[in-house]
Design a protein around this motif. Structure first.
Motif, PDB file in Angstrom:
ATOM      1  N   ILE A  55       0.856  -1.189   0.000  1.00  0.00           N
ATOM      2  CA  ILE A  55       0.000   0.000   0.000  1.00  0.00           C
ATOM      3  C   ILE A  55       0.887   1.232   0.000  1.00  0.00           C
ATOM      4  O   ILE A  55       2.013   1.209   0.498  1.00  0.00           O
ATOM      5  N   ASP A  56       0.374   2.316  -0.582  1.00  0.00           N
ATOM      6  CA  ASP A  56       1.156   3.539  -0.764  1.00  0.00           C
ATOM      7  C   ASP A  56       0.335   4.731  -0.285  1.00  0.00           C
ATOM      8  O   ASP A  56      -0.775   4.950  -0.761  1.00  0.00           O
ATOM      9  N   GLY A  57       0.896   5.493   0.664  1.00  0.00           N
ATOM     10  CA  GLY A  57       0.220   6.669   1.203  1.00  0.00           C
ATOM     11  C   GLY A  57       0.548   7.956   0.467  1.00  0.00           C
ATOM     12  O   GLY A  57       0.041   9.021   0.810  1.00  0.00           O
ATOM     13  N   ASN A  58       1.400   7.878  -0.562  1.00  0.00           N
ATOM     14  CA  ASN A  58       1.692   9.058  -1.375  1.00  0.00           C
ATOM     15  C   ASN A  58       0.501   9.347  -2.282  1.00  0.00           C
ATOM     16  O   ASN A  58      -0.197   8.431  -2.713  1.00  0.00           O
ATOM     17  N   ASN A  59       0.265  10.619  -2.576  1.00  0.00           N
ATOM     18  CA  ASN A  59      -0.743  10.953  -3.567  1.00  0.00           C
ATOM     19  C   ASN A  59      -0.315  10.301  -4.885  1.00  0.00           C
ATOM     20  O   ASN A  59       0.863  10.336  -5.228  1.00  0.00           O
ATOM     21  N   PRO A  60      -1.258   9.687  -5.635  1.00  0.00           N
ATOM     22  CA  PRO A  60      -0.878   9.015  -6.888  1.00  0.00           C
ATOM     23  C   PRO A  60      -0.178   9.933  -7.893  1.00  0.00           C
ATOM     24  O   PRO A  60       0.493   9.456  -8.795  1.00  0.00           O
ATOM     25  N   LEU A  61      -0.320  11.256  -7.731  1.00  0.00           N
ATOM     26  CA  LEU A  61       0.328  12.180  -8.665  1.00  0.00           C
ATOM     27  C   LEU A  61       1.716  12.625  -8.186  1.00  0.00           C
ATOM     28  O   LEU A  61       2.419  13.327  -8.912  1.00  0.00           O
ATOM     29  N   CYS A  62       2.117  12.232  -6.986  1.00  0.00           N
ATOM     30  CA  CYS A  62       3.437  12.589  -6.459  1.00  0.00           C
ATOM     31  C   CYS A  62       4.530  12.187  -7.449  1.00  0.00           C
ATOM     32  O   CYS A  62       4.509  11.092  -7.997  1.00  0.00           O
ATOM     33  N   GLY A  63       5.481  13.084  -7.634  1.00  0.00           N
ATOM     34  CA  GLY A  63       6.618  12.778  -8.483  1.00  0.00           C
ATOM     35  C   GLY A  63       6.324  12.846  -9.969  1.00  0.00           C
ATOM     36  O   GLY A  63       7.188  12.560 -10.782  1.00  0.00           O
TER      37      GLY A  63
END
Length: 170
Positions: free
Chosen positions: A122-130
């Motif tokens: 699981i990933d807590g970064n916003n999907p648009l990060c980076g």
């Protein structure tokens, strides 16, 4: 087609796509026209709203946005992998959002990004990060907004219950 230009107190309807600049992949698409009153409510990122000004019905514009400026860089400490047995079955599908709470009661949304026979990530970064994205907007309608639309920030449907709020997809 009219020649009204997007400016304060104009009712605007548009559709848009968010495209990853590097891969060309369409990340999000809004095909049903989204309506708002310009200058009354911000439904998209401020830089996108600014770029819309002065355009008219039928125009298609593209606005590039560096998502690092909005969301910051990716934080790899927000990427967690666990044994799949530790996660309830309803969360074991890529794309599922999981709301998690820390020891202080603050909540954060995580997205399931990978599942195999033994683990789940699981990933807590916003999907648009980076990412650098292109907002491709097609302006469908531009007209004078009624006083009621200005008051509520958008189209008022007969019999509809009006609630105020901001919608900021990005």
């Amino acid at each position: 087609m009219n020649n009204d230009l997007i400016e304060a107190n104009k009712y605007v309807e548009l559709t848009y796509q968010v495209i990853d600049r590097k891969s060309g992949q369409v990340l999000t698409a809004v095909e049903y026209p989204l309506g708002y009153v310009h200058g009354v409510n911000e439904i998209l990122a401020p830089s996108v709203m600014t770029e819309l000004e002065g355009h008219s019905e039928g125009d298609i514009i593209e606005v590039t946005i560096d998502c690092n400026a909005i969301y910051g860089p990716r934080d790899e400490s927000l990427v967690l992998t666990d044994r799949i047995d530790n996660v309830p079955e309803e969360y074991r599908e890529v794309g599922t959002a999981i709301l998690m709470e820390n020891d202080h009661g603050a909540t954060k949304s995580f997205l399931v990004t990978r599942v195999d026979d033994e683990t789940i990530t699981i990933d807590g970064n916003n999907p648009l990060c980076g990412r650098e994205v292109i907002f491709k907007l097609e302006i469908r309608t531009v007209r004078d907004a009624s006083e009621e639309e200005i008051k509520h920030g958008g189209k008022v449907e007969p019999g509809a219950e009006i609630t105020s709020g901001r919608v900021v997809p990005i």
